[in-house]
Scaffold this motif. Structure first.
Motif, mmCIF file in Angstrom:
data_model
loop_
_atom_site.group_PDB
_atom_site.id
_atom_site.type_symbol
_atom_site.label_atom_id
_atom_site.label_comp_id
_atom_site.label_asym_id
_atom_site.label_seq_id
_atom_site.Cartn_x
_atom_site.Cartn_y
_atom_site.Cartn_z
ATOM 1 N N ARG A 116 0.814 -1.205 0.000
ATOM 2 C CA ARG A 116 0.000 0.000 0.000
ATOM 3 C C ARG A 116 0.851 1.259 0.000
ATOM 4 N NH1 ARG A 116 -5.328 1.798 -0.978
ATOM 5 N NH2 ARG A 116 -5.430 3.925 -0.155
ATOM 6 N N GLY A 117 0.506 2.200 -0.887
ATOM 7 C CA GLY A 117 1.163 3.499 -0.930
ATOM 8 C C GLY A 117 0.314 4.561 -0.263
ATOM 9 N N LEU A 118 0.433 5.801 -0.769
ATOM 10 C CA LEU A 118 -0.289 6.928 -0.200
ATOM 11 C C LEU A 118 -1.319 7.444 -1.198
ATOM 12 C CD1 LEU A 118 2.691 8.904 1.402
ATOM 13 C CD2 LEU A 118 1.141 7.296 2.539
ATOM 14 N N ASP A 119 -2.604 7.367 -0.838
ATOM 15 C CA ASP A 119 -3.642 7.946 -1.681
ATOM 16 C C ASP A 119 -3.649 9.461 -1.499
ATOM 17 O OD1 ASP A 119 -5.566 8.683 0.550
ATOM 18 O OD2 ASP A 119 -5.466 6.517 0.857
ATOM 19 N N HIS A 120 -4.491 10.151 -2.282
ATOM 20 C CA HIS A 120 -4.421 11.610 -2.254
ATOM 21 C C HIS A 120 -4.843 12.198 -0.913
ATOM 22 C CE1 HIS A 120 -8.802 11.612 -3.166
ATOM 23 N NE2 HIS A 120 -8.796 12.849 -2.730
ATOM 24 N N GLY A 121 -5.643 11.442 -0.150
ATOM 25 C CA GLY A 121 -5.986 11.911 1.181
ATOM 26 C C GLY A 121 -4.789 11.985 2.100
ATOM 27 N N ALA A 122 -3.747 11.234 1.785
ATOM 28 C CA ALA A 122 -2.522 11.244 2.587
ATOM 29 C C ALA A 122 -1.450 12.144 1.978
ATOM 30 C CB ALA A 122 -1.993 9.820 2.749
ATOM 31 N N TRP A 123 -1.141 11.947 0.678
ATOM 32 C CA TRP A 123 0.007 12.675 0.143
ATOM 33 C C TRP A 123 -0.260 14.147 -0.130
ATOM 34 C CZ3 TRP A 123 -0.259 14.962 -4.637
ATOM 35 C CH2 TRP A 123 -1.077 14.400 -5.627
ATOM 36 N N VAL A 124 -1.519 14.520 -0.381
ATOM 37 C CA VAL A 124 -1.779 15.938 -0.659
ATOM 38 C C VAL A 124 -1.465 16.812 0.555
ATOM 39 C CG1 VAL A 124 -3.564 17.634 -1.182
ATOM 40 C CG2 VAL A 124 -3.376 15.569 -2.571
ATOM 41 N N PRO A 125 -2.005 16.547 1.753
ATOM 42 C CA PRO A 125 -1.616 17.396 2.889
ATOM 43 C C PRO A 125 -0.147 17.258 3.267
ATOM 44 C CG PRO A 125 -2.985 15.567 3.621
ATOM 45 C CD PRO A 125 -3.044 15.565 2.133
ATOM 46 N N LEU A 126 0.422 16.054 3.129
ATOM 47 C CA LEU A 126 1.837 15.880 3.458
ATOM 48 C C LEU A 126 2.726 16.667 2.503
ATOM 49 C CD1 LEU A 126 2.039 12.075 4.355
ATOM 50 C CD2 LEU A 126 1.959 14.040 5.908
ATOM 51 N N LEU A 127 2.285 16.832 1.273
ATOM 52 C CA LEU A 127 3.039 17.612 0.301
ATOM 53 C C LEU A 127 3.231 19.045 0.782
ATOM 54 C CD1 LEU A 127 4.182 17.550 -2.685
ATOM 55 C CD2 LEU A 127 1.922 18.396 -3.383
ATOM 56 N N HIS A 128 2.225 19.601 1.441
ATOM 57 C CA HIS A 128 2.326 20.961 1.961
ATOM 58 C C HIS A 128 3.068 21.005 3.292
ATOM 59 C CE1 HIS A 128 -0.265 22.085 -1.252
ATOM 60 N NE2 HIS A 128 -1.354 21.529 -0.736
ATOM 61 N N MET A 129 2.902 19.963 4.097
ATOM 62 C CA MET A 129 3.475 19.979 5.439
ATOM 63 C C MET A 129 4.935 19.576 5.455
ATOM 64 S SD MET A 129 0.238 18.182 7.344
ATOM 65 C CE MET A 129 0.889 18.323 8.994
ATOM 66 N N PHE A 130 5.268 18.554 4.705
ATOM 67 C CA PHE A 130 6.640 18.022 4.681
ATOM 68 C C PHE A 130 7.056 17.824 3.224
ATOM 69 C CE2 PHE A 130 4.523 16.521 8.562
ATOM 70 C CZ PHE A 130 5.368 17.061 9.533
ATOM 71 N N PRO A 131 7.283 18.926 2.504
ATOM 72 C CA PRO A 131 7.510 18.850 1.052
ATOM 73 C C PRO A 131 8.740 18.053 0.639
ATOM 74 C CG PRO A 131 8.002 21.049 1.889
ATOM 75 C CD PRO A 131 7.326 20.320 2.997
ATOM 76 N N ASP A 132 9.703 17.897 1.539
ATOM 77 C CA ASP A 132 10.901 17.132 1.191
ATOM 78 C C ASP A 132 10.690 15.630 1.269
ATOM 79 O OD1 ASP A 132 12.361 19.461 0.760
ATOM 80 O OD2 ASP A 132 13.021 19.570 2.851
ATOM 81 N N ALA A 133 9.547 15.212 1.791
ATOM 82 C CA ALA A 133 9.227 13.775 1.911
ATOM 83 C C ALA A 133 10.361 13.010 2.582
ATOM 84 C CB ALA A 133 8.917 13.177 0.539
ATOM 85 N N ASP A 134 10.924 13.609 3.609
ATOM 86 C CA ASP A 134 12.091 13.023 4.262
ATOM 87 C C ASP A 134 11.788 12.443 5.639
ATOM 88 O OD1 ASP A 134 11.588 15.459 5.430
ATOM 89 O OD2 ASP A 134 13.634 16.217 5.283
ATOM 90 N N ILE A 135 10.515 12.257 5.946
ATOM 91 C CA ILE A 135 10.109 11.635 7.202
ATOM 92 C C ILE A 135 9.336 10.363 6.868
ATOM 93 C CG2 ILE A 135 8.757 11.895 9.317
ATOM 94 C CD1 ILE A 135 9.202 14.918 9.052
ATOM 95 N N PRO A 136 9.658 9.241 7.471
ATOM 96 C CA PRO A 136 8.930 7.995 7.182
ATOM 97 C C PRO A 136 7.441 8.148 7.451
ATOM 98 C CG PRO A 136 10.914 7.540 8.444
ATOM 99 C CD PRO A 136 10.750 9.021 8.445
ATOM 100 N N VAL A 137 6.641 7.528 6.590
ATOM 101 C CA VAL A 137 5.186 7.613 6.708
ATOM 102 C C VAL A 137 4.605 6.209 6.840
ATOM 103 C CG1 VAL A 137 3.045 8.385 5.624
ATOM 104 C CG2 VAL A 137 5.151 9.714 5.305
ATOM 105 N N ILE A 138 3.656 6.072 7.765
ATOM 106 C CA ILE A 138 2.993 4.800 8.002
ATOM 107 C C ILE A 138 1.494 5.005 7.787
ATOM 108 C CG2 ILE A 138 2.548 2.953 9.671
ATOM 109 C CD1 ILE A 138 5.122 4.002 11.145
ATOM 110 N N PRO A 139 0.960 4.563 6.657
ATOM 111 C CA PRO A 139 -0.486 4.696 6.441
ATOM 112 C C PRO A 139 -1.263 3.651 7.234
ATOM 113 C CG PRO A 139 0.526 3.600 4.565
ATOM 114 C CD PRO A 139 1.647 3.966 5.501
ATOM 115 N N VAL A 140 -2.415 4.070 7.749
ATOM 116 C CA VAL A 140 -3.302 3.174 8.486
ATOM 117 C C VAL A 140 -4.710 3.357 7.925
ATOM 118 C CG1 VAL A 140 -4.270 2.566 10.745
ATOM 119 C CG2 VAL A 140 -1.875 3.308 10.567
ATOM 120 N N SER A 141 -5.412 2.267 7.694
ATOM 121 C CA SER A 141 -6.741 2.326 7.103
ATOM 122 C C SER A 141 -7.802 2.717 8.127
ATOM 123 C CB SER A 141 -7.101 0.976 6.492
ATOM 124 O OG SER A 141 -7.234 -0.008 7.510
ATOM 125 N N ILE A 142 -8.976 3.103 7.620
ATOM 126 C CA ILE A 142 -10.109 3.387 8.489
ATOM 127 C C ILE A 142 -11.176 2.308 8.313
ATOM 128 C CG2 ILE A 142 -9.666 5.864 8.324
ATOM 129 C CD1 ILE A 142 -12.305 6.007 6.621
#
Length: 270
Positions: A116-142
């Protein structure tokens, strides 16, 4: 570039609820995007980001454990520039194991997903918050069938991870009625009054600490069902609220309306 993690610096990382709007939010950030960027700069660098998006639904909590996270363009008919965006975040299987354990310790049945990768609900806000994508991300489903109470308990299970440097992020929107959007586009083009009213109601309930009213919003607020005919976009809010611990203090990151029907309010929970 992310700095070296210091567990003492991150002893009181907040939990966040952030808006992700429409996919166009990625290239049209406006004030909401600017405020997300500011909010990210105001916290210590996380060890990892745990993010819940309404666009990944499963029957039980599933934790993404892929070492590299694909940028999922889970939408169609939008500006071609969106499909060229890549948010090259890394996963962190070791840190993801801690997320799995935290959920299991709280009594949840949990699964993992190695692709599983990052859908737009995850990567869109992260793009603004952490634009360098240099922090590990752990997606969790709802889990939509569990409702707000289930989502809140998921947040409570994740809460101890905040003291270990994990940033818990719920992504969604305080209002989300696309049927009303279509009707407004064809008619007046103006925002229905309930959009602001529901956002104000949430702000008031947070100020008074009335978690029970929030969890039962479909019964306690007259515009609740219209604000969310199906409430998957609000469930991450409850997870962020639950992750904040007992008697959290809510601080608005941004408040405003986009695309006629989307309340773009974001909150930092201490």
């Amino acid at each position: 570039m992310a700095t070296t993690h210091d567990p003492h610096m991150n002893a009181s990382l907040p939990a966040l609820f952030v808006p992700h709007g429409s996919p166009m939010f990625a290239i049209e950030p406006g004030i909401a995007g600017q405020q997300l960027a500011i909010a990210a700069r105001e916290i210590s660098t996380p060890r990892a980001i745990v993010i819940l998006s309404p666009h990944w639904e499963t029957s039980i909590p599933v934790v993404g454990v892929a070492p590299r996270l694909e940028t999922i363009h889970d939408f169609s008919g939008f500006d071609p520039r969106l499909y060229a965006i890549n948010y090259p975040a890394a996963g962190c299987p070791d840190a993801a194991t801690k997320v799995v354990t935290a959920l299991q310790d709280a009594g949840f049945d949990v699964a993992t997903d190695t692709t599983r990768g990052l859908d737009h609900g995850a990567w869109v806000p992260l793009l603004h918050m952490f634009p360098d994508a240099d922090i590990p991300v752990i997606p969790v489903s709802i889990q939509h069938h569990g409702g707000p109470q289930h989502a809140y308990r998921v947040g409570q299970a994740l809460a101890p991870l905040r003291s270990e440097g994990f940033l818990i992020v719920g992504s969604g929107n305080l209002t989300h009625n696309l049927g009303d959007w279509h009707r407004a586009v064809l008619t007046s083009g103006s925002s229905p009054s309930y959009v602001q009213e529901f956002a104000d109601w949430v702000a008031d309930r947070l100020k008074s600490g009335d978690v029970s009213a929030l969890l039962n919003y479909r019964q306690t607020e007259k515009s609740g069902v219209r604000a969310h005919p199906r409430d998957e976009h609000l469930l991450p809010f409850f997870t962020a609220l639950g992750a904040a611990g007992q008697k959290p203090k809510a601080e608005a990151i941004h408040r405003g309306i986009s695309d006629i029907v989307l309340a773009m309010d974001g909150y930092r929970f201490h």
